[in-house]
Design a protein around this motif. Sequence first.
Motif, PDB file in Angstrom:
ATOM      1  N   LYS A   1      -2.968   2.333  -2.087  1.00 14.27           N
ATOM      2  CA  LYS A   1      -3.330   2.794  -0.648  1.00 14.27           C
ATOM      3  C   LYS A   1      -4.942   2.963  -0.634  1.00 14.27           C
ATOM      4  O   LYS A   1      -5.733   2.657   0.203  1.00 14.27           O
TER       5      LYS A   1
ATOM      6  N   ILE B   1       0.790  -1.141  -0.011  1.00 11.38           N
ATOM      7  CA  ILE B   1      -0.115  -0.001   0.007  1.00 11.38           C
ATOM      8  C   ILE B   1       0.860   1.357  -0.044  1.00 11.38           C
ATOM      9  O   ILE B   1       0.434   2.383  -0.103  1.00 11.38           O
ATOM     10  N   ASP B   2       2.095   1.047  -0.013  1.00 10.34           N
ATOM     11  CA  ASP B   2       3.110   2.163  -0.127  1.00 10.34           C
ATOM     12  C   ASP B   2       3.691   2.332  -1.306  1.00 10.34           C
ATOM     13  O   ASP B   2       4.092   3.473  -1.533  1.00 10.34           O
TER      14      ASP B   2
END
Length: 338
Positions: free
Chosen positions: A199, A192-193
């Motif tokens: 994200k 998610i980064d």
Amino acid sequence: MEKITMKDIADALNISRVTVSKAFNNQAGVSETLRELIFAKAKELGYAKIPYQIREQPQEEQRTISLIVSRPDSALFWTNIIHRMAQELANYNVNLLYTYVPSVYTKTFSLPSVLLNGSVDGVIVLNVYDPEILNMVNELSVPKVFLDTIPTLTDSQLSGDLVLIEGFRTEAKITDILIQNGHTEIGFLGDIDYAMTNKERYLGYCDCMNKHELVVRSEYCLTGRIDIFSYGRKLHTFLDELQSWPSAFVCASDYVANFVQSYLDNNSHRLPHPVVLTGFDNTGEYTNVAGRIITANVPTALLGKRLALQLLFRSEHPEAPQELTFIKPSIIIPHIKQ
């Protein structure tokens, strides 16, 4: 040197002299395509009596747009976008120049000179997720359009327009479909980064789980940093270490789902019950999940056209407020065995 005549032009194109004469005198009976061929051949042969309005017609200046992209061997999802983008820009006499940058920044890297010496009239940024490289591109003074960004470089920090594939509501809806089908133990898989879109998909999943008062169990989620070339190995290790299994995984993309499905197919003896997967993108290139899982269909051809038109608008209206645009995908639901 012999004088070039209409007959020479006609012979070169295997047409009649009368047709050439009609074209030069703007008479009916000659298609626009053939007329242009006749004029081009006349110029090529050095015909001295080309009509003045044709001889002196100014050509539209061709502009050049740079497509900044990493991983030239990218998936079909990206190549479909790029192909349609190039087609649309060609309609406006704009040349698309491919500019490759590495996936990971190193201290020896600097932006290619073509981006710095005034050779391009604007840039479209695609599939570039390294923070250092994105910041370098963001500082360019030309008009810019980004497809996606990283969570640490938001639209308010970008010096260009941002186009995002909507993920929060779409992933929440996909998660809700799983819950309506009886799933309560649901995990999430995806870095998610890595990208803003990842994200947003994770946040949509969490939002839906919370609304249904279901626990997001950390042992069922792999959301930390994963090198794009290490996904298969990282997912395999994560799944190998599971002590208990959810009944479903929400995957950040079909790319992720394809690795998970491969593991499930090869390690069915480890599964206490069937495990349902969902994806995102609907690229169709991952045959082990294509048509088998819930996914979000991203219209890549239309997205490519949209990016091209956005850059053209930004080039013509540099003073206009920056734009944040969401492209809404549609959800595809195949028949799912419970």
